[in-house]
Design a protein around this motif. Structure first.
Motif, PDB file in Angstrom:
ATOM      1  N   ARG A 197       1.042  -1.324  -0.057  1.00 20.20           N
ATOM      2  CA  ARG A 197       0.036  -0.081   0.031  1.00 20.20           C
ATOM      3  C   ARG A 197       0.874   1.284  -0.073  1.00 20.20           C
ATOM      4  O   ARG A 197       0.430   2.210  -0.385  1.00 20.20           O
ATOM      5  CB  ARG A 197      -0.852  -0.026   1.316  1.00 20.20           C
ATOM      6  CG  ARG A 197      -2.189  -0.733   1.163  1.00 20.20           C
ATOM      7  CD  ARG A 197      -2.962  -1.315   2.391  1.00 20.20           C
ATOM      8  NE  ARG A 197      -2.287  -1.675   3.552  1.00 20.20           N
ATOM      9  CZ  ARG A 197      -2.616  -1.972   4.648  1.00 20.20           C
ATOM     10  NH1 ARG A 197      -3.900  -1.664   5.093  1.00 20.20           N
ATOM     11  NH2 ARG A 197      -1.685  -2.551   5.540  1.00 20.20           N
ATOM     12  N   THR A 198       2.338   1.170   0.477  1.00 20.27           N
ATOM     13  CA  THR A 198       3.337   2.189   0.441  1.00 20.27           C
ATOM     14  C   THR A 198       3.283   2.806  -0.948  1.00 20.27           C
ATOM     15  O   THR A 198       3.422   3.732  -1.339  1.00 20.27           O
ATOM     16  CB  THR A 198       4.401   1.849   0.877  1.00 20.27           C
ATOM     17  OG1 THR A 198       4.123   1.303   2.356  1.00 20.27           O
ATOM     18  CG2 THR A 198       5.365   3.121   1.022  1.00 20.27           C
ATOM     19  N   VAL A 199       3.264   1.588  -2.037  1.00 21.29           N
ATOM     20  CA  VAL A 199       3.193   2.059  -3.370  1.00 21.29           C
ATOM     21  C   VAL A 199       2.263   2.992  -3.671  1.00 21.29           C
ATOM     22  O   VAL A 199       2.445   4.234  -4.498  1.00 21.29           O
ATOM     23  CB  VAL A 199       3.284   0.930  -4.232  1.00 21.29           C
ATOM     24  CG1 VAL A 199       3.337   1.262  -5.671  1.00 21.29           C
ATOM     25  CG2 VAL A 199       4.519  -0.059  -4.122  1.00 21.29           C
ATOM     26  N   ASP A 200       1.021   2.737  -3.584  1.00 21.45           N
ATOM     27  CA  ASP A 200      -0.214   3.516  -3.609  1.00 21.45           C
ATOM     28  C   ASP A 200       0.139   5.007  -3.184  1.00 21.45           C
ATOM     29  O   ASP A 200      -0.422   5.805  -3.882  1.00 21.45           O
ATOM     30  CB  ASP A 200      -1.354   3.168  -3.299  1.00 21.45           C
ATOM     31  CG  ASP A 200      -1.810   1.710  -3.601  1.00 21.45           C
ATOM     32  OD1 ASP A 200      -1.243   1.387  -4.753  1.00 21.45           O
ATOM     33  OD2 ASP A 200      -2.325   0.952  -2.912  1.00 21.45           O
ATOM     34  N   VAL A 201       0.486   5.163  -2.096  1.00 24.24           N
ATOM     35  CA  VAL A 201       0.601   6.604  -1.292  1.00 24.24           C
ATOM     36  C   VAL A 201       1.787   7.272  -2.067  1.00 24.24           C
ATOM     37  O   VAL A 201       1.471   8.665  -2.412  1.00 24.24           O
ATOM     38  CB  VAL A 201       1.223   6.124   0.121  1.00 24.24           C
ATOM     39  CG1 VAL A 201       1.754   7.667   0.797  1.00 24.24           C
ATOM     40  CG2 VAL A 201       0.155   5.600   0.916  1.00 24.24           C
ATOM     41  N   HIS A 202       2.826   6.552  -2.515  1.00 27.73           N
ATOM     42  CA  HIS A 202       3.715   7.391  -3.338  1.00 27.73           C
ATOM     43  C   HIS A 202       3.394   7.654  -4.774  1.00 27.73           C
ATOM     44  O   HIS A 202       3.626   8.702  -5.364  1.00 27.73           O
ATOM     45  CB  HIS A 202       5.251   6.737  -3.229  1.00 27.73           C
ATOM     46  CG  HIS A 202       5.820   6.905  -1.752  1.00 27.73           C
ATOM     47  ND1 HIS A 202       6.537   7.734  -1.493  1.00 27.73           N
ATOM     48  CD2 HIS A 202       5.846   6.044  -1.066  1.00 27.73           C
ATOM     49  CE1 HIS A 202       6.927   7.727  -0.022  1.00 27.73           C
ATOM     50  NE2 HIS A 202       6.774   6.399   0.270  1.00 27.73           N
ATOM     51  N   ARG A 226      -1.914   6.029 -15.344  1.00 33.53           N
ATOM     52  CA  ARG A 226      -3.134   5.105 -15.161  1.00 33.53           C
ATOM     53  C   ARG A 226      -3.002   4.060 -14.334  1.00 33.53           C
ATOM     54  O   ARG A 226      -1.980   3.424 -14.267  1.00 33.53           O
ATOM     55  CB  ARG A 226      -3.427   5.045 -16.602  1.00 33.53           C
ATOM     56  CG  ARG A 226      -2.626   4.053 -17.501  1.00 33.53           C
ATOM     57  CD  ARG A 226      -3.180   3.959 -18.850  1.00 33.53           C
ATOM     58  NE  ARG A 226      -2.074   2.999 -19.709  1.00 33.53           N
ATOM     59  CZ  ARG A 226      -2.155   1.784 -19.589  1.00 33.53           C
ATOM     60  NH1 ARG A 226      -3.237   1.164 -19.344  1.00 33.53           N
ATOM     61  NH2 ARG A 226      -1.476   1.157 -20.399  1.00 33.53           N
ATOM     62  N   THR A 227      -4.031   3.919 -13.793  1.00 33.58           N
ATOM     63  CA  THR A 227      -4.313   2.718 -12.828  1.00 33.58           C
ATOM     64  C   THR A 227      -4.881   1.665 -13.753  1.00 33.58           C
ATOM     65  O   THR A 227      -5.899   1.721 -14.379  1.00 33.58           O
ATOM     66  CB  THR A 227      -5.153   3.235 -11.650  1.00 33.58           C
ATOM     67  OG1 THR A 227      -4.659   4.060 -10.688  1.00 33.58           O
ATOM     68  CG2 THR A 227      -5.354   1.938 -10.925  1.00 33.58           C
ATOM     69  N   VAL A 228      -4.435   0.431 -13.761  1.00 35.03           N
ATOM     70  CA  VAL A 228      -4.732  -0.584 -14.503  1.00 35.03           C
ATOM     71  C   VAL A 228      -5.450  -1.490 -13.276  1.00 35.03           C
ATOM     72  O   VAL A 228      -4.612  -2.197 -12.689  1.00 35.03           O
ATOM     73  CB  VAL A 228      -3.683  -1.339 -15.242  1.00 35.03           C
ATOM     74  CG1 VAL A 228      -4.349  -2.393 -16.116  1.00 35.03           C
ATOM     75  CG2 VAL A 228      -2.808  -0.514 -16.021  1.00 35.03           C
ATOM     76  N   ARG A 229      -6.808  -1.615 -13.416  1.00 40.59           N
ATOM     77  CA  ARG A 229      -7.367  -2.365 -12.334  1.00 40.59           C
ATOM     78  C   ARG A 229      -6.767  -4.012 -12.090  1.00 40.59           C
ATOM     79  O   ARG A 229      -7.123  -4.631 -13.119  1.00 40.59           O
ATOM     80  CB  ARG A 229      -8.770  -2.476 -12.738  1.00 40.59           C
ATOM     81  CG  ARG A 229      -9.725  -2.868 -11.487  1.00 40.59           C
ATOM     82  CD  ARG A 229     -11.228  -2.842 -11.746  1.00 40.59           C
ATOM     83  NE  ARG A 229     -11.675  -1.475 -11.820  1.00 40.59           N
ATOM     84  CZ  ARG A 229     -12.103  -0.797 -10.629  1.00 40.59           C
ATOM     85  NH1 ARG A 229     -11.797  -1.210  -9.200  1.00 40.59           N
ATOM     86  NH2 ARG A 229     -12.177   0.365 -10.789  1.00 40.59           N
ATOM     87  N   GLY A 230      -6.539  -4.396 -10.965  1.00 40.38           N
ATOM     88  CA  GLY A 230      -5.973  -5.829 -10.673  1.00 40.38           C
ATOM     89  C   GLY A 230      -4.705  -5.819 -11.181  1.00 40.38           C
ATOM     90  O   GLY A 230      -4.232  -6.997 -10.994  1.00 40.38           O
ATOM     91  N   ALA A 231      -4.104  -4.783 -11.965  1.00 39.47           N
ATOM     92  CA  ALA A 231      -2.765  -4.973 -12.284  1.00 39.47           C
ATOM     93  C   ALA A 231      -1.723  -4.014 -11.791  1.00 39.47           C
ATOM     94  O   ALA A 231      -0.541  -4.597 -11.433  1.00 39.47           O
ATOM     95  CB  ALA A 231      -2.505  -4.933 -13.853  1.00 39.47           C
ATOM     96  N   GLY A 232      -1.944  -2.863 -11.648  1.00 40.52           N
ATOM     97  CA  GLY A 232      -0.853  -1.872 -11.241  1.00 40.52           C
ATOM     98  C   GLY A 232      -0.985  -0.567 -11.870  1.00 40.52           C
ATOM     99  O   GLY A 232      -2.177  -0.107 -12.109  1.00 40.52           O
ATOM    100  N   TYR A 233       0.281   0.011 -12.350  1.00 43.95           N
ATOM    101  CA  TYR A 233       0.306   1.436 -12.947  1.00 43.95           C
ATOM    102  C   TYR A 233       1.026   1.397 -13.791  1.00 43.95           C
ATOM    103  O   TYR A 233       1.901   0.651 -14.212  1.00 43.95           O
ATOM    104  CB  TYR A 233       0.898   2.201 -11.858  1.00 43.95           C
ATOM    105  CG  TYR A 233       0.052   2.432 -10.467  1.00 43.95           C
ATOM    106  CD1 TYR A 233      -1.023   3.137 -10.315  1.00 43.95           C
ATOM    107  CD2 TYR A 233       0.494   1.774  -9.378  1.00 43.95           C
ATOM    108  CE1 TYR A 233      -1.556   3.355  -9.205  1.00 43.95           C
ATOM    109  CE2 TYR A 233      -0.267   1.626  -8.110  1.00 43.95           C
ATOM    110  CZ  TYR A 233      -1.304   2.637  -8.024  1.00 43.95           C
ATOM    111  OH  TYR A 233      -1.915   2.846  -6.799  1.00 43.95           O
ATOM    112  N   ALA A 234       0.566   2.375 -14.848  1.00 43.63           N
ATOM    113  CA  ALA A 234       1.576   2.489 -16.213  1.00 43.63           C
ATOM    114  C   ALA A 234       1.613   4.114 -16.513  1.00 43.63           C
ATOM    115  O   ALA A 234       0.487   4.572 -16.205  1.00 43.63           O
ATOM    116  CB  ALA A 234       0.965   1.847 -17.333  1.00 43.63           C
TER     117      ALA A 234
END
Length: 229
Positions: free
Chosen positions: A195-200, A219-227
């Motif tokens: 969850r620290t990743v989400d904060v940063h 962009r947030t890729v649901r269920g996968a991460g970020y790009a």
């Protein structure tokens, strides 16, 4: 030597060796690996690399002895060596540098920090082979000066947000999972809650939109991460 810079990774732990090789290749460099000191010495003489990432604790011949032999050899003395060690005492760091190591990185380390140090050594051994700037749309990142601009305006980022943006900008469009970002930015041996990743990422988004009018490039890729993009 033409083509991609060549990096020799000398690490006896298979998992560590694999992670290092994977991340260095992801930077666009060629990688060869060795699991022991004597094997590394043979490889250097057969295929001289541009930089050596060398673990201190190795079977057969220690990293310190490998470094000493390379730095006293006429044909290998100028190859930059980055020493990796779990020994964090100043006396060990001094010993490593006095043996001829060009840099000394204490485990655990973040992959991003090691790659930054690798780029520094490559600038010495292969000037022109390493780019200091990354660009994506209206965002420019200067790795040498640690500065970020969007649409010509400088953006203030903390060290973690800077490393996150570097990872995104090196591979625009790639979807990074939280676990991959943890490995790349914080380091594999450091426990950080995902969850620290989400904060940063949230802080990075806020900084990149500080002008108020720009679109969010992440962009947030649901269920996968970020790009990025």
């Amino acid at each position: 030597m033409a083509g991609e810079p060549l990096v020799l990774v000398v690490e006896d732990e298979p998992a560590q060796r694999e992670v290092l090789a994977y991340n260095i290749r992801a930077e666009g460099y060629s990688v060869i690996t060795a699991a022991a000191g004597d094997e590394a010495l043979v490889m250097v003489r057969e295929t001289p690399p541009d930089v050596i990432v060398l673990d201190w604790m190795l079977p057969s011949v220690s990293g310190i002895e490998v470094c000493r032999q390379l730095k006293t050899g006429a044909e290998t003395s100028k190859i930059p060596v980055i020493m990796l060690s779990a020994r964090s005492e100043e006396v060990d760091r001094v010993r490593g540098l006095e043996t001829g190591a060009d840099d000394y990185v204490v485990k655990p380390y973040s992959v991003a920090e090691l790659l930054a140090r690798l780029r520094t050594q490559l600038r010495r051994s292969r000037p022109g082979a390493v780019t200091d700037q990354l660009a994506f749309e209206d965002i420019t990142l200067d790795m040498a000066e640690h500065r970020v601009f969007r649409d010509g305006e400088q953006i203030s980022l903390g060290p973690t947000e800077f490393r996150l943006l570097t990872a995104f900008m090196e591979r625009p469009g790639r979807v990074w999972s939280r676990e991959q970002l943890l490995d790349r930015v914080w380091g594999r041996d450091i426990y950080v809650d995902s969850r620290t990743v989400d904060v940063h990422v949230g802080r990075l988004r806020k900084a990149l939109k500080s002008g108020g009018t720009q679109e969010d490039p992440i962009r947030t890729v649901r269920g996968a991460g970020y790009a990025l993009g």
